[in-house]
Every structure is written in C-alpha cells, then in structure tokens.
Scaffold this active site. Structure first.
Site, short mmCIF file in Angstrom:
data_model
loop_
_atom_site.label_atom_id
_atom_site.label_comp_id
_atom_site.label_asym_id
_atom_site.label_seq_id
_atom_site.Cartn_x
_atom_site.Cartn_y
_atom_site.Cartn_z
N SER A 160 51.96 51.76 26.59
CA SER A 160 50.43 51.00 25.55
C SER A 160 49.95 51.08 23.95
O SER A 160 49.39 50.41 23.36
CB SER A 160 49.07 51.03 26.48
OG SER A 160 49.09 52.60 26.78
N LYS A 189 42.65 45.17 33.13
CA LYS A 189 42.39 45.07 31.26
C LYS A 189 42.92 43.58 31.61
O LYS A 189 41.65 41.96 31.27
CB LYS A 189 43.60 46.19 30.91
CG LYS A 189 43.56 47.12 30.99
CD LYS A 189 44.48 48.04 31.03
CE LYS A 189 44.26 49.10 30.71
NZ LYS A 189 43.22 50.18 30.57
N THR A 239 34.73 55.52 47.83
CA THR A 239 33.83 54.54 48.43
C THR A 239 35.16 52.66 47.78
O THR A 239 35.04 53.41 46.64
CB THR A 239 32.69 54.33 47.57
OG1 THR A 239 31.60 54.78 48.72
CG2 THR A 239 31.36 53.29 48.31
N1 PLP Z 1 49.12 53.14 33.70
C1 PLP Z 1 48.40 52.40 31.60
C2 PLP Z 1 49.92 52.80 31.41
C3 PLP Z 1 46.44 53.02 31.72
O1 PLP Z 1 47.39 52.63 30.03
C4 PLP Z 1 46.33 53.02 32.07
C5 PLP Z 1 44.63 52.74 31.11
O2 PLP Z 1 44.16 52.20 30.53
C6 PLP Z 1 45.70 53.10 33.47
C7 PLP Z 1 47.27 53.34 33.92
C8 PLP Z 1 45.02 53.17 33.89
O3 PLP Z 1 44.33 52.13 34.05
P1 PLP Z 1 42.66 51.98 34.95
O4 PLP Z 1 41.74 51.43 32.71
O5 PLP Z 1 42.28 50.83 35.37
O6 PLP Z 1 41.73 53.41 35.01
#
Ligand code: PLP
Length: 404
Positions: free
Chosen positions: A188, A247, A277
């Site tokens: 990311s 996302k 929950t």
């Molecule tokens: N995995 C990666 C590579 C991420 O960048 C993120 C987060 O932002 C997550 C998992 C976590 O996802 P979520 O935002 O749905 O908790």
C-alpha cells in the site's frame, strides 16, 4: 511524575520528530465524492480528497446506499451478538457466499475489519498448527505482523518480494513443519506488486501454504475485481486470500477465503472471530451490493486506470518525482516529516486539496511521502488543479525535481 505527564512526554517526543498525527475533520458529501467538507479551527471549507482508500467511490454508489438503507429498514441496526450467539444474520451468509465466489474458493469467513482478519487468521494458523513456521515478507502490513507475533510460533522474515531469499529460508525449514508464506499483492505505501505465481511455485516445491493479503487489490484488479491473483490467473493456487470490504468496496469489514476446512478451522479456533459482535447486517448488505456491482461492471476500474495514468503523466511533465510502480498508488516522495506535513497543510489551506502526510511509523523515517490515490471520480480539472498546486509548492519548498 503524573500519568498525564508521562503520556505527554511521549507525545512531545513525537511532536519534536515531526511525527505527531493530526486528523482532518471531514464530512463526506453523499454522492459527491471526492468532494468533502473540512472543519478546521471553527471554519468550514470544501476540499477534494486525494488520499482516500475508497478507491472507486463505491462508498457513495447508489446501489450500495440503497442496499444498506433497505437492510436497515428490514433488519434494524446491529447484529445483536457474536456470530456464535445470535449474531449470524442471513446477510452475513449471503456476503460470505459472494466472497467465496469472487475468489473461486469453497468458503469465506467475515471479520469486523481487514486488520482483525489478518490478526485472527495468522495468529490462529501459526498458533494452532504444531511446529508451524510463518515466512513473512519484510514489508507486510502491521495487522499481519501483529497476527504473526501473537501466534508465538517460529517466524522468518524474507526480503521484500525477493524470491531467492524466500527460497533460502524455505530450504532452512524442517521439511515436515507446516509452513505459511504470508505476503501482500499490492503493497500500500510503495504500490509495488508481488510475483504471486512464482511464490506459489516455491510454496509447491517446499510444501508450504500461501497466505495472500489482497486488501489493496480487491475490486480493482482482475476481470471481476477478484484482485491481482485473479488478474494473474492464479487464484486457485493461493491457499488463503484475505481482503477488506473497506477500501475499493467502500463499506467496512474484512474476510478470508479458502477451503471449507481452512475456513472452518479459523471459525472454530480464532479468538478474534469468536469473541466479538458480528458486523451490522446493513454493512454486510452494502458490501454484497458493492461486490456484485464490481463483478459485473468494468467502468470504474477503467476510469481509475485512466486517471492514474493521467496524473502520473502530468507529474512527469512538470518534473515532480514519484515512485514508479504498476499499481493505482502514486507516492510523491518528500523524505522529511516536517516538510511533508507543511506541504500537506498548504495544499489543504490554500488549494482545498486534502492529502494526508504519510510519516513514521506508517513508512520508515526518511521516506515520508504524499500518497495520491486517483480514482474514477477525480475529474481532469481536479488533476490539473492538483498538479499546478504541487508544482508551485515544489518551487517554494526548494525540493528537487525529477530529471526529465
Ligand atoms: N492489510 C493491509 C495491507 C492494509 O493496508 C490494511 C489497512 O489499512 C489492512 C490489511 C487492514 O484493513 P482494514 O482497514 O479493513 O482493517
């Protein structure tokens, strides 16, 4: 020293480094994404959001909003319990079936977030399989790192996207130990992409299972939005695909997909699944609508690609350096936390452009950046306004230009 003084001394250290986080106080406008209102020091201003992970604007899509409203009218607000004790709602099962189909797997399991799904699944796999070894890419997300840490099993970190290093580390493992190769598809912060097929080849060779986080790819890559593994035609070779509903799908929640036995194993042993929950039915209904839409429609993906290419090309034309990668993420490197925040503040205050400065610990110190995520709803005029603004700030802040 009082406890508050203790807390404040740590916060002051963050401020001194330039790494203290200030959140933008936003009000999203229904149907108008990426436009939003920003509340700041008693004033309100209109801004364009340039750093959202609602990558395709599905959080404002009429099908998604309609599904959520209908589900609230039909099912009410909350789920009413954990999945085990009264909380499993029909909407959850519909969504799990949709997700299993998206990734071509037998089953899927929902969690309250992507973070929780990584944490729960990796800690359960590593913790419950006797003698397990987790081989983790060096740049894996915090949620994977925490899950692996909590598994308390042997772990090996392999150099980022480095197949030779991964193979070296696999060779050093006990051939009979259960082995889990954990990695992401789109990373990311740098926006680079893992060689999934080659990793699966190594997994086969050394009898390891593969754990793939597709959080920054689902909805956006592959003919039906199944992610990079779908794009590369290798979904069936990956043991477990993990994703988020928060996302590109625009709602909230996380999930894993895999075989019936794998999902049943996590369902039966993962504390992070059992003792919390369930998601509200309306959230599940919204996510199902979003996934269904993106399975059938390529319009959003095509428009996103176009705007990503357009922003990259315009940045190149004015000499603003950005990381070259094959994804939708455009990191503009500032490499200084104070300058990074200052530029973001000026963009917001003077140009109505909201991009959050990305500082440590999200990225290593010295690699601070602005991370732009153009989407199908950014207009060409939005892109032009952004490029002109950055171009003039680059001059003011005496930052180096890319050599054409
Ligand atoms: N995995 C990666 C590579 C991420 O960048 C993120 C987060 O932002 C997550 C998992 C976590 O996802 P979520 O935002 O749905 O908790």
């Amino acid at each position: 020293m009082t406890y508050d003084e203790l807390f404040n001394s740590h916060l002051d250290a963050l401020r001194d480094e330039g790494n203290y986080r200030v959140f933008a106080d936003l009000e999203r406008k229904r149907g108008a994404f990426p436009a939003a209102k920003n509340y700041h020091e008693g004033a309100e201003r209109d801004v364009t959001v340039w750093c959202s992970n609602d990558y395709l604007g599905m959080g404002q899509h009429p099908d998604v909003l309609e599904a959520m409203k209908t589900a609230i009218d039909t099912n009410g607000a909350g789920a009413g319990g954990t999945r085990n004790i009264s909380g499993t709602n029909h909407q959850h099962l519909l969504l799990e079936a949709e997700l299993a189909d998206l990734h071509g797997k037998e089953a899927a399991l929902l969690f309250t977030s992507g973070y929780v799904s990584n944490w729960a699944a990796l800690s359960t796999l590593g913790g419950k399989l006797p003698g397990a070894v987790i081989l983790s890419d060096a740049l894996n997300h915090a949620s994977m790192i925490e899950g692996i840490r909590h598994a308390r099993c042997e772990k090996k970190i392999w150099a980022h996207n480095d197949l030779a290093d991964l193979e070296r580390q696999l060779q050093a493992c006990d051939p009979d130990a259960p082995k889990i190769i954990a990695f992401e598809s789109v990373y990311s912060m740098d926006g680079d992409i893992a060689p999934i097929e080659a990793i699966c080849d190594l997994a086969d060779k050394y009898n390891a299972m593969t754990y793939l986080d597709e959080v920054h790819a689902v909805g956006m890559y592959g003919p039906r939005g199944g992610g990079i593994a779908e794009r590369d035609g290798v979904m069936d070779r990956v043991t477990l695909i993990e994703g988020t509903l928060a996302k590109a799908f625009g709602v909230m929640g996380g999930y894993i997909t895999g075989s019936e036995a794998l999902c049943d194993f996590i369902r039966s042993f993962a504390s992070g699944f059992i003792f919390t929950t369930a998601l509200p039915p309306a959230v599940a209904a919204g996510a199902t609508a979003s996934i269904r839409h993106l399975k059938a429609s390529r319009i959003e993906r095509a428009a996103q690609k176009r705007q990503v290419a357009r922003l990259r090309a315009r940045l190149d034309q004015v000499g603003i350096p950005h990381l070259d990668n094959p994804s939708h993420i455009i990191p503009v490197m500032i490499k200084d936390p104070v300058k990074c925040k200052m530029i973001a503040d000026i963009l917001m205050d003077e140009y109505g452009i909201y991009v959050q400065p990305i500082n440590y610990p999200t990225v290593p110190k010295g690699t601070e950046r602005l991370r732009f995520t153009p989407g199908p709803l950014h207009s060409d005029a939005d892109i032009e306004h952004l490029v002109q603004a950055i171009n003039s700030l680059w001059q003011q802040c005496a930052l180096a230009r890319a050599v054409a």
